[in-house]
Design an enzyme around this catalytic site. Sequence first.
Site, PDB file in Angstrom:
ATOM      1  N   GLU A 118      54.690  74.370  17.427  1.00 43.75           N
ATOM      2  CA  GLU A 118      56.024  74.446  17.997  1.00 43.75           C
ATOM      3  C   GLU A 118      57.065  74.723  16.927  1.00 43.75           C
ATOM      4  O   GLU A 118      57.002  74.188  15.825  1.00 43.75           O
ATOM      5  CB  GLU A 118      56.361  73.132  18.689  1.00 43.75           C
ATOM      6  N   CYS A 157      63.763  74.745  13.201  1.00 49.77           N
ATOM      7  CA  CYS A 157      62.915  73.599  12.881  1.00 49.77           C
ATOM      8  C   CYS A 157      61.459  74.072  12.871  1.00 49.77           C
ATOM      9  O   CYS A 157      60.976  74.654  13.847  1.00 49.77           O
ATOM     10  CB  CYS A 157      63.128  72.488  13.912  1.00 49.77           C
ATOM     11  N   CYS A 164      49.731  65.614  14.007  1.00 50.22           N
ATOM     12  CA  CYS A 164      50.135  64.825  12.835  1.00 50.22           C
ATOM     13  C   CYS A 164      49.291  63.557  12.772  1.00 50.22           C
ATOM     14  O   CYS A 164      48.967  62.967  13.805  1.00 50.22           O
ATOM     15  CB  CYS A 164      51.613  64.455  12.931  1.00 50.22           C
ATOM     16  N   CYS A 168      53.674  57.782  13.707  1.00 51.51           N
ATOM     17  CA  CYS A 168      54.922  57.047  13.953  1.00 51.51           C
ATOM     18  C   CYS A 168      54.971  56.694  15.442  1.00 51.51           C
ATOM     19  O   CYS A 168      54.715  57.549  16.292  1.00 51.51           O
ATOM     20  CB  CYS A 168      56.127  57.889  13.560  1.00 51.51           C
ATOM     21  N   CYS A 171      57.086  58.726  18.154  1.00 49.68           N
ATOM     22  CA  CYS A 171      57.021  60.192  18.085  1.00 49.68           C
ATOM     23  C   CYS A 171      55.929  60.734  19.004  1.00 49.68           C
ATOM     24  O   CYS A 171      54.782  60.287  18.965  1.00 49.68           O
ATOM     25  CB  CYS A 171      56.735  60.612  16.646  1.00 49.68           C
ATOM     26  N   SER A 245      61.551  67.091   5.385  1.00 53.02           N
ATOM     27  CA  SER A 245      61.586  65.669   5.695  1.00 53.02           C
ATOM     28  C   SER A 245      60.185  65.086   5.537  1.00 53.02           C
ATOM     29  O   SER A 245      59.208  65.652   6.024  1.00 53.02           O
ATOM     30  CB  SER A 245      62.055  65.483   7.141  1.00 53.02           C
ATOM     31  N   SER A 270      62.437  60.112   6.002  1.00 50.67           N
ATOM     32  CA  SER A 270      62.480  59.604   7.374  1.00 50.67           C
ATOM     33  C   SER A 270      62.323  58.082   7.302  1.00 50.67           C
ATOM     34  O   SER A 270      61.212  57.564   7.287  1.00 50.67           O
ATOM     35  CB  SER A 270      61.327  60.271   8.148  1.00 50.67           C
ATOM     36  N   CYS A 391      64.130  65.939  18.324  1.00 52.48           N
ATOM     37  CA  CYS A 391      63.347  65.253  17.292  1.00 52.48           C
ATOM     38  C   CYS A 391      62.307  64.328  17.901  1.00 52.48           C
ATOM     39  O   CYS A 391      62.610  63.532  18.782  1.00 52.48           O
ATOM     40  CB  CYS A 391      64.271  64.421  16.419  1.00 52.48           C
TER      41      CYS A 391
END
Length: 400
Positions: A118, A157, A164, A168, A171, A245, A270, A391
């Site tokens: 994305e 972005c 990932c 987190c 997320c 980031s 972050s 985000c």
Amino acid sequence: MKRNSNQLVRLDDSALAGESEAISPASAKPLFGLDTVSLAARMIEMGEPAWRGPQLAEAIYRQRLPELSEFTTLSKSLRQKLAVEGWQVGRPRIAQVFRSVDGTERYLVECQDGVTVETVWMPDGDDGEAGDGSEVDDADGELKERAGKSWRRATICVSSQVGCAVNCQFCLTAKLGLQRNLTAGEIAGQVVAVLDRHGVEVGRDRVNLVFMGMGEPFLNYDNFMAAVTLLVREVELSPQRMTVSTSGIVPGIERFAQEPADLRPKLAISLNAPDDRVRDELMPINRKWRIEAVIDAVRGVKLRPRERITFEYVLLGGVTDQPEHALEVARLVRRTGLPAKVNLIAWNPGPGIAYTTPRPEAVEAFRATLVDQGIPAYLRRPRGRDIYAACGQLKRTVEE
Ligand code: SF4
């Protein structure tokens, strides 16, 4: 928040016709991702003069031509020879577009092996660069409306991995787990495909890049920095308009601190929590690298004039948005001893994640407390929430 499916607009394929070449079999060899020196080496291997390398780089990265057949600076016979040997431009292509009511576009960008990642286009940005001094880098000191363009500045972005591994808890991308690293060409290719789609004139239009999409860039460090090198040296974008980031990968921050100033993007940490106890719960990576270790590593970065370290802070209702949290964050930021600012992000909802969006009064009180403590603090505008582009929402959501 329940998603309004009417706002999720998938553009039909005809809207993308001619934008990029069709995906070829994975065995095809992509030119995209090779720098001028490597392109020259390939040409020499094929019995061509070395100066064909810069010629190819010009067509791929500055003219942004997506297909070999458009490389009119090369003879037809050389184009055929490249094709016969399996070479193609091989730039990732925009396969689907979702457009938000606020003008944000979220893309599914398809790599050669069919994997999608994305990428997000935010016309007029999300105020993430507010207060970092980059505004004064504009050639004539003011923003100009460019002829035929509906935006004055924009932010792209970019994703660095498919999924990932950092996990987190707030997320949506984390739900995918890590599927694979992206190559340098796949990272830089997202940017070039989006620049092309919007007719961006590099050097004239004001476009910022944030490496804050899917993935942890510092867990794919070599490919990430190779992509930055391509974007700076070949596409000719400024590293001072790029921000990476990290969730706090200390060895990555230490390597990053050694990168030359003419190549190194700006750094964002972050943070998302006022102390190790809360951060351990929200970001399991904190159990490996504590806040103190992250801050020590950040201190090694030699900042350019006017540059600041950014601390990103996601406000979760009742969890990280209390006034005492703001005081603690101010203390942590002061401890860096570096010019720094805090970007606040009111948490963007995602299905299956049991947090709540903070109340607007809590967000403003948090920001005001930081400012009272002498810490510059900015609220990032949520962009593209209706299309899952904001985000922490990137998860290849394609349902309509
Ligand atoms: S916030 Fe970033 S580092 Fe954390 S899980 Fe999501 S994509 Fe990975």
